[in-house]
Design a protein around this motif. Structure first.
Motif, PDB file in Angstrom:
ATOM      1  N   ILE A   1     -18.896   2.138 -48.000  1.00 37.31           N
ATOM      2  CA  ILE A   1     -19.607   2.283 -49.268  1.00 37.31           C
ATOM      3  C   ILE A   1     -18.634   2.233 -50.444  1.00 37.31           C
ATOM      4  CG2 ILE A   1     -21.041   3.830 -50.660  1.00 37.31           C
ATOM      5  CD1 ILE A   1     -22.216   4.808 -47.898  1.00 37.31           C
ATOM      6  N   GLY A   2     -17.542   2.967 -50.353  1.00 38.07           N
ATOM      7  CA  GLY A   2     -16.544   2.933 -51.420  1.00 38.07           C
ATOM      8  C   GLY A   2     -15.979   1.537 -51.615  1.00 38.07           C
ATOM      9  N   THR A   3     -15.709   0.850 -50.523  1.00 32.11           N
ATOM     10  CA  THR A   3     -15.196  -0.516 -50.593  1.00 32.11           C
ATOM     11  C   THR A   3     -16.207  -1.429 -51.280  1.00 32.11           C
ATOM     12  OG1 THR A   3     -13.878  -0.171 -48.603  1.00 32.11           O
ATOM     13  CG2 THR A   3     -14.374  -2.460 -49.198  1.00 32.11           C
ATOM     14  N   ALA A   4     -17.480  -1.275 -50.942  1.00 35.05           N
ATOM     15  CA  ALA A   4     -18.522  -2.100 -51.559  1.00 35.05           C
ATOM     16  C   ALA A   4     -18.663  -1.794 -53.049  1.00 35.05           C
ATOM     17  CB  ALA A   4     -19.855  -1.886 -50.843  1.00 35.05           C
ATOM     18  N   LEU A   5     -18.554  -0.526 -53.415  1.00 33.26           N
ATOM     19  CA  LEU A   5     -18.617  -0.154 -54.833  1.00 33.26           C
ATOM     20  C   LEU A   5     -17.443  -0.744 -55.607  1.00 33.26           C
ATOM     21  CD1 LEU A   5     -19.819   3.520 -54.511  1.00 33.26           C
ATOM     22  CD2 LEU A   5     -20.961   1.757 -55.879  1.00 33.26           C
ATOM     23  N   LEU A   6     -16.238  -0.665 -55.045  1.00 34.89           N
ATOM     24  CA  LEU A   6     -15.077  -1.237 -55.715  1.00 34.89           C
ATOM     25  C   LEU A   6     -15.191  -2.751 -55.833  1.00 34.89           C
ATOM     26  CD1 LEU A   6     -12.068   0.860 -54.419  1.00 34.89           C
ATOM     27  CD2 LEU A   6     -13.129   0.879 -56.676  1.00 34.89           C
ATOM     28  N   ALA A   7     -15.710  -3.403 -54.816  1.00 30.06           N
ATOM     29  CA  ALA A   7     -15.896  -4.852 -54.890  1.00 30.06           C
ATOM     30  C   ALA A   7     -16.885  -5.201 -56.006  1.00 30.06           C
ATOM     31  CB  ALA A   7     -16.387  -5.398 -53.545  1.00 30.06           C
ATOM     32  N   ALA A   8     -17.962  -4.439 -56.134  1.00 32.26           N
ATOM     33  CA  ALA A   8     -18.937  -4.687 -57.208  1.00 32.26           C
ATOM     34  C   ALA A   8     -18.303  -4.441 -58.573  1.00 32.26           C
ATOM     35  CB  ALA A   8     -20.167  -3.808 -57.010  1.00 32.26           C
ATOM     36  N   ALA A   9     -17.493  -3.394 -58.679  1.00 33.38           N
ATOM     37  CA  ALA A   9     -16.811  -3.103 -59.944  1.00 33.38           C
ATOM     38  C   ALA A   9     -15.849  -4.233 -60.303  1.00 33.38           C
ATOM     39  CB  ALA A   9     -16.059  -1.779 -59.838  1.00 33.38           C
ATOM     40  N   GLU A  10     -15.102  -4.705 -59.331  1.00 30.74           N
ATOM     41  CA  GLU A  10     -14.137  -5.775 -59.589  1.00 30.74           C
ATOM     42  C   GLU A  10     -14.840  -7.084 -59.935  1.00 30.74           C
ATOM     43  OE1 GLU A  10     -11.643  -5.595 -56.125  1.00 30.74           O
ATOM     44  OE2 GLU A  10     -10.687  -3.733 -56.813  1.00 30.74           O
ATOM     45  N   GLU A  11     -15.999  -7.343 -59.337  1.00 29.70           N
ATOM     46  CA  GLU A  11     -16.792  -8.522 -59.713  1.00 29.70           C
ATOM     47  C   GLU A  11     -17.258  -8.400 -61.161  1.00 29.70           C
ATOM     48  OE1 GLU A  11     -20.017  -9.119 -56.959  1.00 29.70           O
ATOM     49  OE2 GLU A  11     -18.640  -9.129 -55.242  1.00 29.70           O
ATOM     50  N   ARG A  12     -17.671  -7.214 -61.546  1.00 26.16           N
ATOM     51  CA  ARG A  12     -18.089  -6.977 -62.927  1.00 26.16           C
ATOM     52  C   ARG A  12     -16.924  -7.241 -63.880  1.00 26.16           C
ATOM     53  NH1 ARG A  12     -18.477  -2.809 -66.946  1.00 26.16           N
ATOM     54  NH2 ARG A  12     -20.462  -3.051 -68.016  1.00 26.16           N
ATOM     55  N   PHE A  13     -15.765  -6.704 -63.538  1.00 27.94           N
ATOM     56  CA  PHE A  13     -14.594  -6.893 -64.388  1.00 27.94           C
ATOM     57  C   PHE A  13     -14.245  -8.372 -64.538  1.00 27.94           C
ATOM     58  CE2 PHE A  13     -12.957  -2.471 -62.955  1.00 27.94           C
ATOM     59  CZ  PHE A  13     -13.741  -1.845 -63.909  1.00 27.94           C
ATOM     60  N   ALA A  14     -14.266  -9.101 -63.436  1.00 27.14           N
ATOM     61  CA  ALA A  14     -13.936 -10.525 -63.486  1.00 27.14           C
ATOM     62  C   ALA A  14     -14.924 -11.272 -64.384  1.00 27.14           C
ATOM     63  CB  ALA A  14     -13.928 -11.111 -62.075  1.00 27.14           C
ATOM     64  N   ALA A  15     -16.200 -10.942 -64.285  1.00 29.39           N
ATOM     65  CA  ALA A  15     -17.213 -11.600 -65.111  1.00 29.39           C
ATOM     66  C   ALA A  15     -17.016 -11.298 -66.593  1.00 29.39           C
ATOM     67  CB  ALA A  15     -18.614 -11.171 -64.666  1.00 29.39           C
ATOM     68  N   LEU A  16     -16.464 -10.130 -66.902  1.00 28.32           N
ATOM     69  CA  LEU A  16     -16.223  -9.740 -68.286  1.00 28.32           C
ATOM     70  C   LEU A  16     -14.878 -10.231 -68.818  1.00 28.32           C
ATOM     71  CD1 LEU A  16     -17.564  -6.083 -68.098  1.00 28.32           C
ATOM     72  CD2 LEU A  16     -18.639  -8.012 -69.289  1.00 28.32           C
ATOM     73  N   GLY A  17     -14.057 -10.805 -67.940  1.00 29.01           N
ATOM     74  CA  GLY A  17     -12.743 -11.292 -68.347  1.00 29.01           C
ATOM     75  C   GLY A  17     -11.628 -10.283 -68.179  1.00 29.01           C
ATOM     76  N   GLY A  18     -11.900  -9.191 -67.488  1.00 28.61           N
ATOM     77  CA  GLY A  18     -10.882  -8.175 -67.263  1.00 28.61           C
ATOM     78  C   GLY A  18      -9.793  -8.673 -66.329  1.00 28.61           C
ATOM     79  N   ARG A  19      -8.554  -8.255 -66.597  1.00 25.85           N
ATOM     80  CA  ARG A  19      -7.428  -8.703 -65.787  1.00 25.85           C
ATOM     81  C   ARG A  19      -6.636  -7.578 -65.149  1.00 25.85           C
ATOM     82  NH1 ARG A  19      -4.603 -12.665 -69.975  1.00 25.85           N
ATOM     83  NH2 ARG A  19      -3.707 -10.651 -70.379  1.00 25.85           N
ATOM     84  N   ARG A  20      -6.884  -6.356 -65.537  1.00 24.47           N
ATOM     85  CA  ARG A  20      -6.136  -5.237 -64.968  1.00 24.47           C
ATOM     86  C   ARG A  20      -7.065  -4.030 -64.902  1.00 24.47           C
ATOM     87  NH1 ARG A  20      -0.509  -2.423 -66.550  1.00 24.47           N
ATOM     88  NH2 ARG A  20      -1.061  -0.385 -65.756  1.00 24.47           N
ATOM     89  N   ALA A  21      -7.035  -3.344 -63.782  1.00 22.85           N
ATOM     90  CA  ALA A  21      -7.877  -2.156 -63.623  1.00 22.85           C
ATOM     91  C   ALA A  21      -6.998  -0.947 -63.345  1.00 22.85           C
ATOM     92  CB  ALA A  21      -8.869  -2.346 -62.477  1.00 22.85           C
ATOM     93  N   ASP A  22      -7.380   0.172 -63.918  1.00 21.40           N
ATOM     94  CA  ASP A  22      -6.733   1.427 -63.553  1.00 21.40           C
ATOM     95  C   ASP A  22      -7.799   2.409 -63.116  1.00 21.40           C
ATOM     96  OD1 ASP A  22      -7.729   2.959 -65.847  1.00 21.40           O
ATOM     97  OD2 ASP A  22      -6.177   2.029 -67.041  1.00 21.40           O
ATOM     98  N   ALA A  23      -7.381   3.372 -62.339  1.00 23.08           N
ATOM     99  CA  ALA A  23      -8.308   4.344 -61.769  1.00 23.08           C
ATOM    100  C   ALA A  23      -7.846   5.757 -62.097  1.00 23.08           C
ATOM    101  CB  ALA A  23      -8.400   4.167 -60.256  1.00 23.08           C
ATOM    102  N   MET A  24      -8.779   6.590 -62.470  1.00 26.09           N
ATOM    103  CA  MET A  24      -8.496   8.013 -62.667  1.00 26.09           C
ATOM    104  C   MET A  24      -8.714   8.697 -61.318  1.00 26.09           C
ATOM    105  SD  MET A  24      -7.809   8.839 -65.903  1.00 26.09           S
ATOM    106  CE  MET A  24      -8.365  10.503 -66.149  1.00 26.09           C
ATOM    107  N   VAL A  25      -7.650   9.274 -60.763  1.00 28.00           N
ATOM    108  CA  VAL A  25      -7.707   9.912 -59.456  1.00 28.00           C
ATOM    109  C   VAL A  25      -6.992  11.253 -59.562  1.00 28.00           C
ATOM    110  CG1 VAL A  25      -7.176   9.681 -56.998  1.00 28.00           C
ATOM    111  CG2 VAL A  25      -7.589   7.625 -58.382  1.00 28.00           C
ATOM    112  N   LEU A  26      -7.632  12.295 -59.115  1.00 25.86           N
ATOM    113  CA  LEU A  26      -7.007  13.616 -59.166  1.00 25.86           C
ATOM    114  C   LEU A  26      -5.747  13.645 -58.297  1.00 25.86           C
ATOM    115  CD1 LEU A  26     -10.159  15.892 -58.827  1.00 25.86           C
ATOM    116  CD2 LEU A  26      -8.756  15.588 -60.865  1.00 25.86           C
ATOM    117  N   ASN A  27      -4.688  14.244 -58.804  1.00 24.35           N
ATOM    118  CA  ASN A  27      -3.447  14.361 -58.038  1.00 24.35           C
ATOM    119  C   ASN A  27      -3.663  15.068 -56.712  1.00 24.35           C
ATOM    120  OD1 ASN A  27      -1.788  13.057 -59.880  1.00 24.35           O
ATOM    121  ND2 ASN A  27      -1.327  14.928 -60.994  1.00 24.35           N
TER     122      ASN A  27
END
Length: 141
Positions: free
Chosen positions: A86-112
């Motif tokens: 599920i997490g992998t599928a969500l990230l793939a959908a997010a990355e597809e969204r970014f590519a469609a918007l012209g995004g080239r770099r993604a960062d993630a907020m992750v608790l230490n």
């Protein structure tokens, strides 16, 4: 994974999302309230992605794009549904969204302290950048 559906959140989903985060997300944020999530969905209707299985909410990710950088927040999967892609599928959908918007770099907020998440992000191809530290200021009024 044939029965997994990923879609943008609608205003009617927000109470369920907030309840889901209490059960599935590690920690909370100052903006984890109805008005904060309403503003997100109103400003960027495609940013909050939901994963559903059998009509039940099983995962979320916020895939925000500010026109320059892509930002990932609130990747959360229901504890009983983890390790099922599920997490992998969500990230793939997010990355597809970014590519469609012209995004080239993604960062993630992750608790230490969330080591389980560190492993998942690494497996998805993300890596910490030790030369950067994140500075945060809460702008609550």
């Amino acid at each position: 994974m044939d029965d997994l559906r990923i879609r943008p959140a609608a205003p009617a989903d927000l109470d369920a999302v907030l309840a889901f985060w209490k059960a599935a997300a590690e920690g909370t944020s100052i903006s984890d309230d109805r008005s904060g999530v309403e503003r997100l969905v109103a400003r960027d209707p495609g940013a909050l992605l939901l994963a559903e299985r059998g009509g039940e909410l099983v995962g979320t990710v916020i895939a925000g794009f500010d026109g320059w950088r892509c930002h990932l927040y609130r990747l959360a999967v229901h504890p009983e549904q983890r390790r099922r892609g599920i997490g992998t599928a969500l990230l793939a959908a997010a990355e597809e969204r970014f590519a469609a918007l012209g995004g080239r770099r993604a960062d993630a907020m992750v608790l230490n302290r969330n080591e389980r998440a560190h492993h998942a992000w690494h497996a998805a191809g993300y890596a910490p950048e030790p030369q950067w530290s994140r500075w945060v200021k809460h702008l609550d009024r």
